[in-house]
Design an enzyme around this catalytic site. Structure first.
Site, PDB file in Angstrom:
ATOM      1  N   SER A 145       0.744  -1.145   0.050  1.00 19.02           N
ATOM      2  CA  SER A 145       0.073  -0.044  -0.068  1.00 19.02           C
ATOM      3  C   SER A 145       0.732   1.307  -0.028  1.00 19.02           C
ATOM      4  O   SER A 145       0.132   2.387  -0.186  1.00 19.02           O
ATOM      5  CB  SER A 145      -0.780   0.065   1.339  1.00 19.02           C
ATOM      6  OG  SER A 145      -2.031  -0.783   0.936  1.00 19.02           O
ATOM      7  N   LYS A 185       0.116   3.469  -3.079  1.00 16.10           N
ATOM      8  CA  LYS A 185      -0.740   4.419  -3.249  1.00 16.10           C
ATOM      9  C   LYS A 185      -0.632   5.763  -3.237  1.00 16.10           C
ATOM     10  O   LYS A 185      -0.888   6.294  -4.232  1.00 16.10           O
ATOM     11  CB  LYS A 185      -2.131   4.094  -2.123  1.00 16.10           C
ATOM     12  CG  LYS A 185      -2.433   2.657  -1.863  1.00 16.10           C
ATOM     13  CD  LYS A 185      -3.347   2.305  -0.852  1.00 16.10           C
ATOM     14  CE  LYS A 185      -3.795   0.772  -0.716  1.00 16.10           C
ATOM     15  NZ  LYS A 185      -4.523   0.616   0.409  1.00 16.10           N
ATOM     16  N   TYR A 191      -3.028  -2.580 -10.594  1.00 19.02           N
ATOM     17  CA  TYR A 191      -3.105  -2.418  -9.154  1.00 19.02           C
ATOM     18  C   TYR A 191      -2.329  -3.393  -8.454  1.00 19.02           C
ATOM     19  O   TYR A 191      -1.451  -3.217  -7.553  1.00 19.02           O
ATOM     20  CB  TYR A 191      -4.517  -2.315  -8.825  1.00 19.02           C
ATOM     21  CG  TYR A 191      -4.541  -2.207  -6.992  1.00 19.02           C
ATOM     22  CD1 TYR A 191      -4.248  -1.001  -6.608  1.00 19.02           C
ATOM     23  CD2 TYR A 191      -5.022  -3.335  -6.333  1.00 19.02           C
ATOM     24  CE1 TYR A 191      -4.159  -1.152  -5.036  1.00 19.02           C
ATOM     25  CE2 TYR A 191      -5.121  -3.249  -4.855  1.00 19.02           C
ATOM     26  CZ  TYR A 191      -4.572  -1.986  -4.228  1.00 19.02           C
ATOM     27  OH  TYR A 191      -4.804  -2.204  -2.879  1.00 19.02           O
ATOM     28  N   TYR A 236      -5.154   4.791   7.936  1.00 18.30           N
ATOM     29  CA  TYR A 236      -6.359   4.149   8.068  1.00 18.30           C
ATOM     30  C   TYR A 236      -7.074   4.470   9.306  1.00 18.30           C
ATOM     31  O   TYR A 236      -7.253   5.832   9.618  1.00 18.30           O
ATOM     32  CB  TYR A 236      -6.191   2.634   7.688  1.00 18.30           C
ATOM     33  CG  TYR A 236      -5.449   2.059   6.631  1.00 18.30           C
ATOM     34  CD1 TYR A 236      -5.889   2.716   5.290  1.00 18.30           C
ATOM     35  CD2 TYR A 236      -4.279   1.149   6.852  1.00 18.30           C
ATOM     36  CE1 TYR A 236      -5.176   2.366   4.259  1.00 18.30           C
ATOM     37  CE2 TYR A 236      -3.538   1.068   5.499  1.00 18.30           C
ATOM     38  CZ  TYR A 236      -3.992   1.436   4.294  1.00 18.30           C
ATOM     39  OH  TYR A 236      -3.310   1.042   3.369  1.00 18.30           O
ATOM     40  N   VAL A 253       1.304  -3.695   4.022  1.00 14.59           N
ATOM     41  CA  VAL A 253       1.070  -4.923   5.057  1.00 14.59           C
ATOM     42  C   VAL A 253       2.516  -5.675   4.475  1.00 14.59           C
ATOM     43  O   VAL A 253       2.623  -6.717   5.172  1.00 14.59           O
ATOM     44  CB  VAL A 253      -0.086  -5.559   4.360  1.00 14.59           C
ATOM     45  CG1 VAL A 253      -1.428  -4.982   5.000  1.00 14.59           C
ATOM     46  CG2 VAL A 253      -0.054  -5.993   2.848  1.00 14.59           C
TER      47      VAL A 253
END
Length: 595
Positions: free
Chosen positions: A64, A67, A188, A240, A258
């Site tokens: 992530s 992103k 992605y 998050y 992660v």
């Protein structure tokens, strides 16, 4: 010499190795067996220097952390307004893989959750070159080296990414994704499967910190507008459902993955990256979060405290041969200082000493040649100093001391936390200390004599013993207390003063403040320059400590000229020769005024 920052990171790394909570991510089979003992910290400055400790070369998937960089690419591709019509910028308060789509429009809450990141990839142009090739090139340019895709992790992502596949089709149902979602989803998955190491992530974070310019290559990877928006969303959404606790404790735009990586950005100053695969319940590295909290607190990086831009605070840097003190030395002492002066360096600082600026200074001092024994930090132009800067300066002093070297400070405006270090009120005083130290280490006692007989004065060297004896017989002896003014500007020529023991300083007033010109010690003379120009004294001469003089007064010189003109002529030639030599030296050094 090892930098104090290296020492700090090494101690922190060793301490946090004992933190064994958390579990590697189990949702992707290819990552489930990651070694939880692996741990690395890297910190990259906006000028491209990287501090690193631990397993910083070990590669892992970016996940992530891709992103924010994909988001910046989309923003530059189609603009902020076009991206905003598809993706919101609001914190979701949900886990990274929650649906979090707006009721009615289907717009994802932000680009940091999976739904928003999948939508982001769909917005990246896929015309001039294949979309993933552009994404990989974008990541690589930010990292400063060519990155590669892990086929095994990509395959594992594609095999197990059922929830992400559902999100992609749900986005398609709302026309957030306007084409077949399958190629978008594959890109992605590929973006998340790019392999990086901790140093790569630190450089990518530093690119964001540097306004989108890669610190080492100078390539503008993304626009400043894209960086501003990306960092804003990272601040509120990057962690998050833990974003509130993070921004309160750490106070930096950040993104976790992660795969065990975590980046944090202090705009204008530094990019931080940490790798440790054991994750907490929010999907963030346990050691990564702990290390970030410590580094932010210890180094004053919370955005509330570190809002100003970090820039190099080094105004100038040179050795003392370029900026000698006002002290006048014998020829032998001057030659020794010319030979050994490079062993003493002046580092002149300016502005605010925050983390990044202090880091650049610490790094420069740490990288000095081992032959440099004395370091003078000139703080006279420093406006403010942060707590971390104080700690770094103290640690730098301890590191230098451990190597048998010495650091001193110059500060007119006293920063109280630094009072424990040796300080001088002016740079001249500090340079004079450095010169004296070098003379004592590399010379003998004759180089800076504490007491000199008249027959040993350099000014009288051209004369023979008979002439000198005659001159000394006409001299008057004088002992003067500390601080007494011996000569004042405007006084008529009063004779030639021979310093047998002690020191005097010469100075003039400029804008109402005394400005020192020279420090004269045993074996030197003053007063003869008053014979030039209008025949008046041009400087104030003040005793420093107890002073022992012999004075050949104007009246005695007049007597000598009448009774023995030959000796008088030889005397004036010797004095003129010495004065000319000193004036020439002063002109040579006038490019480096020391106030």
């Amino acid at each position: 010499m090892r930098s104090p920052i290296d020492s700090y990171l090494a101690d922190l790394h060793a301490e946090l190795l004992d933190l064994t909570a958390g579990t590697p991510y189990q949702g992707i089979p290819a990552m489930a067996d990651a070694d939880p003992s692996k741990f690395a910290i890297a910190m990259a400055t906006v000028d491209g220097h990287v501090y690193r400790i631990g397993d910083a070369d070990l590669e892992f998937s970016i996940q992530s952390i891709s992103k924010p960089f994909s988001y910046a690419l989309a923003l530059d591709d189609i603009g902020l307004d076009a991206v905003d019509t598809k993706i919101d910028v609001e914190p979701s308060g949900d886990a990274f893989n929650e649906i979090s789509l707006a009721r009615g429009s289907g717009r994802p809450a932000n680009a940091m959750i999976n739904a928003g990141a999948i939508a982001t990839v769909s917005l990246i142009r896929n015309t001039d070159a294949p979309r993933f090739e552009r994404i990989l090139e974008h990541f690589s340019t930010a990292a400063g080296r060519r990155l590669e895709l892990s086929d095994s992790i990509f395959a594992s992502e594609a095999l197990t990414g059922h929830r992400n596949r559902a999100l992609a089709y749900l986005l398609r149902s709302f026309d957030i994704i306007e084409t077949d979602p399958s190629p978008v989803l594959e890109d992605y998955f590929r973006a998340c499967s790019v392999m990086v190491n901790t140093q790569d992530l630190a450089m990518m974070a530093a690119t964001l910190a540097n306004g989108g310019t890669q610190p080492r290559t100078g390539v503008q990877v993304m626009s400043k507008e894209a960086v501003q928006r990306t960092l804003s969303v990272m601040t509120t959404c990057g962690m998050y459902d833990d974003a509130g606790a993070w921004i309160s404790a750490v106070g930096l735009p950040a993104k976790s993955g992660v795969g065990g990586g975590l980046i944090a950005v202090l705009p204008g100053q530094v990019g931080l990256a940490i790798y440790s695969p054991a994750l907490d319940l929010h999907g963030s590295s346990v050691r990564g979060v702990a290390a970030s909290e410590r580094i932010s607190a210890d180094m004053g990086m919370h955005f509330v405290r570190a809002a100003r831009l970090g820039r190099s605070v080094i105004r100038d840097h040179f050795d003392i041969t370029d900026a000698p003190s006002y002290t006048r030395y014998t020829d032998a002492a001057s030659k020794l200082l010319a030979e050994y002066g490079e062993r003493a360096h002046i580092v002149e600082l300016a502005g605010d000493l925050l983390f990044a600026g202090t880091e650049s200074m610490v790094r420069e001092v740490s990288e000095l040649d081992p032959s440099v024994e004395l370091v003078i930090l000139d703080l006279r132009r420093v406006d403010d100093i942060d707590r971390i800067a104080v700690e770094m300066i103290h640690q730098l002093g301890r590191e230098l001391e451990a190597e048998g070297r010495t650091m001193v400070l110059v500060q007119e405006k006293i920063f109280e936390p630094l009072e424990s270090l040796r300080c001088f009120p002016s740079r001249n005083d500090a340079v004079e200390w450095a010169e004296t130290t070098l003379l004592q280490r590399y010379g003998d006692g004759d180089l800076v004599p504490s007491e000199v007989s008249v027959c040993d004065f350099a000014a009288l060297a051209p004369l023979d013993a008979v002439d000198i004896d005659l001159l000394e017989s006409l001299m008057e002896e004088s002992r003067i207390e500390d601080g007494r003014i011996i000569r004042r500007p405007g006084q008529e020529f009063g004779g030639v003063y021979f310093i047998l023991k002690g020191k005097v300083v010469t100075s003039t007033l400029q804008n109402g403040k005394p400005v020192r010109h020279a420090t004269l010690s045993a074996g030197m003379t003053f007063g003869e320059i008053a014979l030039g120009g209008e025949g008046e004294q041009t400087t104030r001469v003040t005793a420093v400590g107890r002073l022992h003089l012999k004075v050949l007064s104007a009246a005695s010189i007049a007597t000598l000229e009448a009774d023995d003109p030959g000796t008088a002529l030889r005397f004036w030639k010797a004095v003129a020769r010495d004065a000319y030599t000193r004036v020439e030296a002063n002109i040579k050094d006038s490019n480096f005024p020391l106030h």
